[in-house]
Design a protein around this motif. Sequence first.
Motif, PDB file in Angstrom:
ATOM      1  N   GLN A  26      -5.968   9.123  -5.434  1.00 41.50           N
ATOM      2  CA  GLN A  26      -5.141   8.087  -4.824  1.00 41.50           C
ATOM      3  C   GLN A  26      -5.978   7.178  -3.932  1.00 41.50           C
ATOM      4  O   GLN A  26      -5.865   5.952  -4.001  1.00 41.50           O
ATOM      5  N   LYS A  27      -6.820   7.776  -3.102  1.00 30.35           N
ATOM      6  CA  LYS A  27      -7.669   6.985  -2.205  1.00 30.35           C
ATOM      7  C   LYS A  27      -8.596   6.071  -2.997  1.00 30.35           C
ATOM      8  O   LYS A  27      -8.893   4.960  -2.569  1.00 30.35           O
ATOM      9  N   SER A  65       0.834  -1.204   0.000  1.00 28.94           N
ATOM     10  CA  SER A  65       0.000   0.000   0.000  1.00 28.94           C
ATOM     11  C   SER A  65       0.870   1.255   0.000  1.00 28.94           C
ATOM     12  O   SER A  65       0.558   2.248  -0.669  1.00 28.94           O
ATOM     13  N   ALA A 105       2.183   1.615  -3.472  1.00 31.68           N
ATOM     14  CA  ALA A 105       1.105   2.078  -4.338  1.00 31.68           C
ATOM     15  C   ALA A 105       0.875   3.577  -4.157  1.00 31.68           C
ATOM     16  O   ALA A 105       0.749   4.316  -5.141  1.00 31.68           O
ATOM     17  N   GLU A 106       0.842   4.032  -2.914  1.00 29.72           N
ATOM     18  CA  GLU A 106       0.658   5.459  -2.653  1.00 29.72           C
ATOM     19  C   GLU A 106       1.816   6.279  -3.223  1.00 29.72           C
ATOM     20  O   GLU A 106       1.602   7.333  -3.819  1.00 29.72           O
ATOM     21  N   VAL A 118      -5.917   3.112  -4.521  1.00 26.14           N
ATOM     22  CA  VAL A 118      -4.785   2.509  -3.816  1.00 26.14           C
ATOM     23  C   VAL A 118      -4.939   1.002  -3.631  1.00 26.14           C
ATOM     24  O   VAL A 118      -3.971   0.247  -3.791  1.00 26.14           O
ATOM     25  N   ASP A 119      -6.119   0.513  -3.348  1.00 24.54           N
ATOM     26  CA  ASP A 119      -6.313  -0.917  -3.103  1.00 24.54           C
ATOM     27  C   ASP A 119      -6.163  -1.739  -4.388  1.00 24.54           C
ATOM     28  O   ASP A 119      -5.621  -2.844  -4.372  1.00 24.54           O
TER      29      ASP A 119
END
Length: 150
Positions: free
Chosen positions: A126-127, A109, A112-113, A130-131
Amino acid sequence: MTDDVRLSGNLIGLDYGDKTVGVAFCDKNVSVAVGVEIIRRERPAKLRRTLSRIAEICAERKADGIVLGYPFRLSGEEGSRCQKTLLFRDQLRERIALPVALWDERLTSVAAEDAMTESGLSLEEQKAHVDELAAMLILQDYINARKRDS
């Protein structure tokens, strides 16, 4: 503890969380994981809809196996999230009847961020992704490691 998921088939990668499950895919002829979607969960204790959607994705993509991120602590120890992930893995096996490999997801994570920040995405964007990107990183790391080992 983990099933043998071979690289010779189509693979689904999952980043399992209390609120969302990021989903990625890699075709047996391609060696790059791509994002599929983020499954939003209504309640952490309820998995029926989440499992149904994952089963649909596996059927649509003709999946031969699943790679599920396993959330070790940074120290390498197992925490409470590991137990939740093992329960989820067991439910996946019952519902979907595919092999499920657990893969160390530490720092996916964060990676990814970082990647999204470098690409210039806003915090809101991004939120939202991200997953899904974390699932891609889990699956890609698994593929790369298996190729190195073979």
